[in-house]
Design an enzyme around this catalytic site. Structure first.
Site, mmCIF file in Angstrom:
data_model
loop_
_atom_site.group_PDB
_atom_site.id
_atom_site.type_symbol
_atom_site.label_atom_id
_atom_site.label_comp_id
_atom_site.label_asym_id
_atom_site.label_seq_id
_atom_site.Cartn_x
_atom_site.Cartn_y
_atom_site.Cartn_z
ATOM 1 N N GLU A 77 1.202 -0.420 -5.097
ATOM 2 C CA GLU A 77 0.123 0.570 -5.153
ATOM 3 C C GLU A 77 0.890 1.981 -5.590
ATOM 4 O OE1 GLU A 77 -3.354 3.216 -3.549
ATOM 5 O OE2 GLU A 77 -1.768 2.289 -2.368
ATOM 6 N N ASP A 83 0.691 -1.172 -0.085
ATOM 7 C CA ASP A 83 0.091 -0.059 -0.035
ATOM 8 C C ASP A 83 0.822 1.379 -0.049
ATOM 9 O OD1 ASP A 83 -2.665 1.283 0.410
ATOM 10 O OD2 ASP A 83 -1.755 1.910 2.133
#
Length: 680
Positions: free
Chosen positions: A369, A316
């Site tokens: 990401e 993330d």
């Protein structure tokens, strides 16, 4: 103060040296709480890193939370590791570390390496175990065949607490085993290859969706025990479904029982808020320059892959790690030693992370990401990259959703938003995401991003999904989008499963099933996902008619697919499209099929004609359904097919159906509607 029993440490001198060098990748075997036998006594060994504490004790329900009962010993080697053995306590005991800093501050902290935590709102750690008798050996033996970059990867992203809830009590979360019973048959039906779980690590604040983690080594107790999560993963594996876990090494919350100011100092985070505080999320940034912190994080990644058999990690907020000035104004950040904005310590950490992961588990994937144009995110470290297996294609997502949100009347002005992605599609190993971030915070549901009346909204959505599945790259779709949920995602309630009884939603669902089946069955859609060898434009510039036509190509060119998409709400009769080869071409998927709640405009098989068109030697006239896409495949030749082709070549041309190509006098060098013969 009563002491714990001082026993032989789990740490060797080599362990300590690796830890201090940032190279110990299995710290979970040493730190934390471990039940074991010492001198014939059963009990629990504790170890915690707190170099700036003056004293550390274990407190819990077993000693009435008395800070004077069970003190830990600090190691003599200056490592800052405190350890000790407490006889007579075992799995299930609640505990915390009670520390006193050199400044006299008293802190009570959960165990950073705890394998289980008390259910929220409780904040204590539990003595636990990750022992489990796995029964997924068949999957583990061949999972490289499912996780390869030349294999179909279609990911179903989901949030455990809001996918489905108890039918008897909408406020009650299903546990891991309850989810498994419903999820496995659902994923098998829909055809996704992998499930991605939004963070299942322990987090105190439920509305954070799991992205504010305190228990990095613990499966969230909201849904059951570590073994319950293992059961869920095992059941998915036994049914041929991979599992990707969301992982958050970018920041952590400031809860008093967590990592923030762990021993009274900024141990895990930078002390300077210009480096250690995240203004967007009100959280704290790991100090990637501290070797012990790097060991902690890389050990955590290895832990989930080893103990929980995860098949990949989606990392993330990588962009927030790479840039020192991420979401900061001038004067709110500190340049690196060369005066730049790149976070050199974080870059080094990410490279080391990926090298360690792929060295230990070459058959998994790490997925970044990362929303910027940072070069080489999914390229090997040895060639200057960050070493990830894949990267989310955020540019494709933003451009595509923006295009599809426009009224078709004006789309011809923005045609380039769809074609632009092919200019950089092969610079990285891209995954195409339509994730949870696109259906929350006022952004609207996927179907209500689409323009027009209800029929057009659903037709647009089906076309978007067909475009996504035939575009180069792997796929990710957030839960609820597969049946066109109309409301934004709400983490606090179940998906609106009742919508599946209505034809428009059922149609979207049936199309997704067909797309997943097509994706898995047609090698042309995945064998060259990250290579220009797998894609060829037939017509990428027909903005006037709102039409795209392209080939997806596999290793065996007999498997080539032609995709042609009509992005306007009108039927285009007699649209001549170039074909790469002779023979009969058959529609294998039509998003306008009545089975998908389409209008039912059909395109029967067509025979390629020797008419040069769109830079192809062969072509055919097609009927393009409104707001829909067609996927065509060449029928394998039969022995007499070549004779038919030669007879076709000798046959007089039917000039009534072959457009006349005239001098191009239209604006921007495009053929006009009249000249092209492709009538609106």
């Amino acid at each position: 103060m009563q002491r714990t029993v001082e026993v032989h440490s789990l740490f060797t001198d080599f362990d300590v040296s690796l830890f201090q060098a940032g190279k110990h990748y299995k710290l979970y075997e040493k730190f934390g709480s471990h039940t074991l036998m010492r001198d014939g006594q059963a009990g629990t060994y504790f170890a915690v890193w707190a170099p700036n504490a003056e004293s550390v004790a274990v407190v819990g329900n077993f000693n009435g939370w008395n800070p004077y009962s069970h003190a830990l010993y600090v190691r003599w080697d200056g490592s800052g590791i405190w350890e000790g053995f407490i006889p007579g306590i075992g799995v299930g005991e609640l505990y915390k570390y009670r520390m006193q800093s050199y400044q006299g501050e008293i802190l009570e902290k959960g165990d950073p390496f705890a394998l289980q935590w008390e259910q929220s709102p409780g904040t204590a750690s539990l003595v636990s175990t990750t022992w489990y008798e796995w029964k997924d050996e068949d999957w583990m033996r061949v999972r490289h065949e499912h996780n390869g970059l030349n294999k179909p990867i279609a990911v179903y992203e989901m949030h455990l607490g809001s996918w489905i809830r108890s039918p008897d009590n909408p406020t009650q979360l299903l546990d891991y085993r309850g989810v498994a019973d419903k999820l496995v048959p659902y994923i098998k039906e829909t055809g996704f290859t992998h499930v991605e779980l939004m963070p299942v690590m322990e987090h105190p604040y439920y509305p954070s969706w799991g992205y504010q983690i305190t228990g990095y080594f613990a499966a969230s107790s909201r849904y059951g025990s570590p073994q319950d999560l293992m059961y869920l993963i095992e059941q998915l594996h036994r049914n041929g479904i991979g599992v990707i876990l969301d992982w958050v090494p970018s920041h952590f919350p400031g809860d008093v029982h967590g990592l923030h100011r762990f021993d009274g100092t900024h141990l895990y985070e930078h002390q300077d808020p210009r480096q250690g505080y995240h203004p967007d999320w009100g959280s704290y940034i790991f100090n990637y320059g501290r070797n012990e912190v790097r060991s902690f994080l890389i050990s955590n990644a290895i832990f989930w892959l080893e103990r929980y058999h995860a098949d990949g990690l989606r990392v993330d907020a990588v962009a927030s790690m790479l840039y020192l000035d991420y979401s900061r104004k001038e004067g709110e950040w500190i340049p690196n030693e060369y005066g730049g904005r790149e976070n050199l310590q974080a870059i080094g950490f990410l490279k080391e992370l990926n090298e360690a992961v792929y060295a230990a588990f070459p058959d998994v994937q790490t997925i970044a990401e990362e929303s910027t144009s940072w070069p080489g995110v999914s390229r090997p470290v040895y060639s200057g990259g960050l070493g990830f297996g894949m990267k989310w294609m955020m540019g494709w997502m933003h451009d595509t959703l923006q295009y599809f949100s426009r009224d078709p009347l004006f789309r011809h002005h923005h045609h380039g938003q769809l074609t632009f992605s092919l200019l950089y599609s092969f610079h990285e190993n891209f995954m195409l995401p339509l994730s949870h971030d696109e259906v929350v915070h006022g952004k609207g549901s996927m179907v209500y991003k689409m323009p027009g009346d209800d029929w057009q909204r659903f037709a647009n959505l089906r076309t978007l999904y067909l475009y996504m599945y035939t575009h180069p790259g792997t796929k990710l779709l957030f839960m609820g989008c597969e049946f066109g949920q109309t409301a934004e995602w709400n983490f606090n309630q179940s998906l609106d499963w009742h919508l599946m009884q209505y034809e428009p939603h059922k149609g979207v669902f049936e199309l997704l099933k067909s797309l997943n089946h097509l994706y898995r069955q047609e090698p042309a859609l995945y064998e060259h996902s990250f290579s220009a060898e797998g894609f060829e434009w037939i017509e990428g510039g027909d903005a006037y008619h709102g039409v795209l036509a392209y080939l997806r190509k596999g290793v065996d060119r007999e498997n080539d697919l032609l995709i042609i998409i009509n992005l306007t709400p009108v039927v285009r009769y007699f649209y001549r499209c170039g074909l790469p080869s002779q023979g009969e071409w058959t529609v294998v998927l039509n998003s306008d099929d009545r089975h998908y709640y389409g209008s039912g405009i059909e395109q029967p098989p067509v025979q390629a004609e020797p008419v040069h068109w769109m830079n192809q030697n062969w072509s055919a006239q097609l009927t393009l359904p409104p707001l829909a896409g067609l996927v065509l495949k060449r029928r394998p030749e039969k022995p007499n097919d070549e004779k038919n082709v030669q007879r076709l070549k000798r046959r007089p041309r039917d000039t009534s159906t072959v457009p006349t190509v005239k001098a191009d006098k239209s604006p921007k060098g495009r053929r006009t509607k009249k000249d092209s013969g492709n009538e609106a």
